[in-house]
Design an enzyme around this catalytic site. Structure first.
Site, PDB file in Angstrom:
ATOM      1  N   LYS A   1       0.828  -1.219   0.000  1.00  0.00           N
ATOM      2  CA  LYS A   1       0.000   0.000   0.000  1.00  0.00           C
ATOM      3  C   LYS A   1       0.856   1.261   0.000  1.00  0.00           C
ATOM      4  CE  LYS A   1      -2.998  -2.993  -0.144  1.00  0.00           C
ATOM      5  NZ  LYS A   1      -3.498  -3.343  -1.480  1.00  0.00           N
TER       6      LYS A   1
ATOM      7  N   GLU B   1      -2.337   7.807   7.693  1.00  0.00           N
ATOM      8  CA  GLU B   1      -3.138   8.690   6.828  1.00  0.00           C
ATOM      9  C   GLU B   1      -4.048   9.532   7.705  1.00  0.00           C
ATOM     10  OE1 GLU B   1      -5.571   6.323   4.239  1.00  0.00           O
ATOM     11  OE2 GLU B   1      -3.941   5.866   2.863  1.00  0.00           O
TER      12      GLU B   1
ATOM     13  N   HIS C   1     -16.476  -4.489   6.334  1.00  0.00           N
ATOM     14  CA  HIS C   1     -15.583  -4.396   5.182  1.00  0.00           C
ATOM     15  C   HIS C   1     -15.925  -5.374   4.070  1.00  0.00           C
ATOM     16  CE1 HIS C   1     -13.363  -1.442   7.334  1.00  0.00           C
ATOM     17  NE2 HIS C   1     -13.161  -2.260   8.343  1.00  0.00           N
TER      18      HIS C   1
ATOM     19  N   ARG D   1      -7.634  -7.221  -9.967  1.00  0.00           N
ATOM     20  CA  ARG D   1      -8.397  -8.402 -10.388  1.00  0.00           C
ATOM     21  C   ARG D   1      -9.742  -7.964 -10.941  1.00  0.00           C
ATOM     22  NH1 ARG D   1      -9.268  -7.632  -4.868  1.00  0.00           N
ATOM     23  NH2 ARG D   1     -11.471  -7.107  -4.500  1.00  0.00           N
TER      24      ARG D   1
HETATM   25  C1  MV4 Z   1      -9.908   4.923   5.457  1.00  0.00           C
HETATM   26  C2  MV4 Z   1     -11.072   5.472   6.030  1.00  0.00           C
HETATM   27  C3  MV4 Z   1     -11.014   6.789   6.442  1.00  0.00           C
HETATM   28  N1  MV4 Z   1      -9.858   7.491   6.299  1.00  0.00           N
HETATM   29  N2  MV4 Z   1      -8.799   5.654   5.346  1.00  0.00           N
HETATM   30  C4  MV4 Z   1     -11.553   0.478   4.950  1.00  0.00           C
HETATM   31  C5  MV4 Z   1     -11.175  -0.517   3.905  1.00  0.00           C
HETATM   32  C6  MV4 Z   1      -9.846  -0.113   3.413  1.00  0.00           C
HETATM   33  N3  MV4 Z   1      -9.715  -0.350   2.006  1.00  0.00           N
HETATM   34  C7  MV4 Z   1      -9.750   1.336   3.750  1.00  0.00           C
HETATM   35  N4  MV4 Z   1     -10.814   1.640   4.652  1.00  0.00           N
HETATM   36  C8  MV4 Z   1     -10.965   2.886   5.136  1.00  0.00           C
HETATM   37  N5  MV4 Z   1      -9.883   3.668   5.021  1.00  0.00           N
HETATM   38  C9  MV4 Z   1      -8.791   6.917   5.768  1.00  0.00           C
HETATM   39  N6  MV4 Z   1      -7.666   7.622   5.656  1.00  0.00           N
HETATM   40  C10 MV4 Z   1     -12.208   4.681   6.145  1.00  0.00           C
HETATM   41  C11 MV4 Z   1     -12.157   3.375   5.710  1.00  0.00           C
HETATM   42  C12 MV4 Z   1     -13.354   2.608   5.912  1.00  0.00           C
HETATM   43  C13 MV4 Z   1     -14.108   2.152   4.836  1.00  0.00           C
HETATM   44  C14 MV4 Z   1     -13.721   2.376   3.520  1.00  0.00           C
HETATM   45  C15 MV4 Z   1     -14.471   1.929   2.480  1.00  0.00           C
HETATM   46  C16 MV4 Z   1     -15.634   1.232   2.727  1.00  0.00           C
HETATM   47  C17 MV4 Z   1     -16.034   0.964   4.007  1.00  0.00           C
HETATM   48  C18 MV4 Z   1     -15.284   1.420   5.077  1.00  0.00           C
HETATM   49  C19 MV4 Z   1     -15.709   1.167   6.382  1.00  0.00           C
HETATM   50  C20 MV4 Z   1     -14.972   1.612   7.418  1.00  0.00           C
HETATM   51  C21 MV4 Z   1     -13.783   2.325   7.190  1.00  0.00           C
END
Ligand code: MV4
Length: 504
Positions: free
Chosen positions: A116, A200, A235, A292
């Site tokens: 990442k 982040e 998630h 993918r």
């Molecule tokens: C985040 C975020 C808020 N701020 N990053 C969750 C899955 C992963 N791919 C990244 N995720 C998140 N990253 C920052 N800087 C909130 C989430 C997140 C989220 C993102 C997409 C879909 C659902 C989610 C549920 C909780 C938190």
């Protein structure tokens, strides 16, 4: 063009890929484990090769068995589907080394995006907007505190080798940082074999919106609009749509062009997805890349009228994409519901078993992708996705009304499913207005829990409990083999234990 393709997967996605093969005049070859002897993906293929015992660690995840099956069948290419070996760069390399074509990106691009922090460096070099934070692993908690001071709290610590919601932690103040840093680091080490952690700024109430793209060997990379994926539970996406209710032509073009420049910087070919977070002011930030074909690709296909699996096969065979960016237009609105063999009226407990009655969704504007059939037994060994129900209509409101109609007709007996959950979602006013973020499903389920007691639908018998326990057990052991630790599966087991104790 290939004459024969081996599909290194099972269930609905293996069936979907076999359909694309058929349409291109290619012979599909299936692989199957003990538990999948009678599965639909085996029946729709021209040839099926047994690859071992039911646990995926002894069948669908064994690189040598998959390549051996491809060689034995005379296939010239392997399609990995999603999950299993689809994002394993070692597998992609082994396929190419064995003289077969891998229907996916180059192993180098896969490897780059699996880190990442490297993905963030690539996106930054491409000029795409990133969530403020570091693009390299943190050396210490002190460095984490320093960066957090610069970008402002709250922040998120994330495992550099993580992704998809595993190995992340929100930190709301400097006095939480030291212990949060150590915890995230040790979880990253035990879950991913890599303690590297980056930081982040935490984006509050974001939407998860992703851009589908596909590239060929000739440097053409085309984006095919976005998918709104904010409706997730733990998630796991549950419902996706195309287009997003908050993305207009201008934002789509900016996100699409950012996505293409990231893919270009990564040397990307074949189908891929760039995930973005979109904040309430509609600023978008690169999150990660999925290298993918994704579960939710059908909503993009319904709205763009393009077949992503056809294109994946074409470009892997060395042909150019059949379209350019200017050929892509979007029409109407599509919604996908992921139908799981899980009891949505009882905390989404697994519900494996035999399908004793099935009235599949049909009628105008419906696409139904399923690996199941009447009389089939949903195995305990794998992901419990039994079908994807997609609808299309000229407008989002029309699509929701159509979905409501179809969910009313759709009937499954023998296993419990998530159909009742979707019937409730389509009634929700905020959902109908398109006003939601990634926290919507949690809030929605909390609201429902206060209205309806668990098990309001049907009685859970002792036999049900035994089946649930074995399914949870298999799921937890599979998680241990694959990633050493799965917090959600462990959590569910404790919850089940608590519930059984309560009944006693
Ligand atoms: C985040 C975020 C808020 N701020 N990053 C969750 C899955 C992963 N791919 C990244 N995720 C998140 N990253 C920052 N800087 C909130 C989430 C997140 C989220 C993102 C997409 C879909 C659902 C989610 C549920 C909780 C938190």
């Amino acid at each position: 063009m290939f004459k024969k393709i081996l599909i290194a997967n099972r269930g609905e996605i293996a069936v979907r890929i076999a359909r694309a093969c058929r349409e291109l005049g290619i012979s599909p070859v299936a692989v199957y484990s003990d538990a999948d002897r009678a599965s639909l993906h085996v029946r729709v293929a021209d040839q099926a090769i047994h690859i071992g015992p039911s646990p995926s660690s002894e069948s669908y995840l064994v690189i040598d068995k998959i390549i051996g099956a491809a060689k034995k069948s005379g296939a010239e290419a392997i399609h990995p589907g999603y999950g299993f070996l689809s994002e394993n760069a070692e597998f992609a390399e082994a396929v190419e080394r064995s003289g077969l074509a891998f229907i996916g990106p180059p192993a180098s691009a896969m490897k780059l995006m699996s880190s990442k922090t490297n993905a963030r460096q690539t996106a930054r070099a491409a000029g795409a907007p990133l969530v403020p934070g570091t693009v390299s692993p943190l050396a210490s908690a002190a460095e984490a505190e320093q960066v957090a001071g610069e970008v402002g709290y709250p922040v998120m610590l994330k495992a550099a080798s993580g992704g998809g919601g595993k190995g992340m932690r929100v930190v709301r103040s400097p006095n939480e940082m030291a212990s949060a840093f150590l915890l995230t680091q040790s979880e990253a080490a035990s879950s991913f074999g890599d303690p590297a952690v980056y930081i982040e700024k935490y984006i509050e109430s974001p939407r998860h919106i992703e851009i589908q793209l596909i590239g060929d060997r000739f440097g053409n990379i085309v984006y095919l609009g976005e998918r709104e994926c904010s409706l997730q539970r733990r998630h796991q996406k549950v419902l996706e749509e195309c287009p997003s209710p908050v993305v207009g032509d201008e934002l789509r073009r900016r996100m699409g062009e950012s996505a293409v420049s990231i893919a270009r910087a990564a040397g990307y070919q074949n189908a891929g997805t760039i995930e973005f977070l979109v904040d309430p002011d509609r600023n978008f930030y690169f999150l990660e890349m999925n290298t993918r074909l994704q579960v939710e690709h059908p909503v993009t296909e319904l709205v763009t009228g393009r077949d992503l699996v056809h294109e994946q096969i074409r470009v892997a065979a060395g042909e150019p994409l059949s379209f350019l960016q200017q050929d892509i237009s979007m029409r109407g609105a599509a919604i996908e519901c992921r139908i799981y063999a899980e009891d949505s009226e009882n905390d989404f407990l697994p519900s494996p078993g035999r399908i004793t009655r099935l009235m599949p969704p049909a009628g105008p504007g419906v696409r139904y992708d399923s690996g199941s059939y009447l009389g089939w037994e949903v195995p305990i060994y794998y992901d419990a996705l039994v079908a994807k129900l997609c609808v299309w209509a000229e407008t989002r409101e029309g699509a929701i009304n159509r979905l409501e109609r179809v969910l009313g007709e759709y009937a499954v007996e023998g296993v419990r499913t998530t159909i009742p959950f979707f019937r409730a979602v389509v009634q929700n006013e905020e959902f109908r207005r398109g006003e939601f973020d990634t926290g919507f499903i949690d809030r929605f389920l909390k609201g429902r829990a206060n209205e309806t007691p668990p098990d309001a639908g049907q009685e859970t018998t002792l036999e049900d409990m035994a089946v649930i326990a074995s399914a949870l057990h298999v799921r937890a052991s599979a998680a241990r083999v694959q990633e050493s630790r799965s917090p959600s599966a462990t959590e569910s087991r404790w919850k089940l234990h608590g519930r059984l104790a309560q009944r006693r």
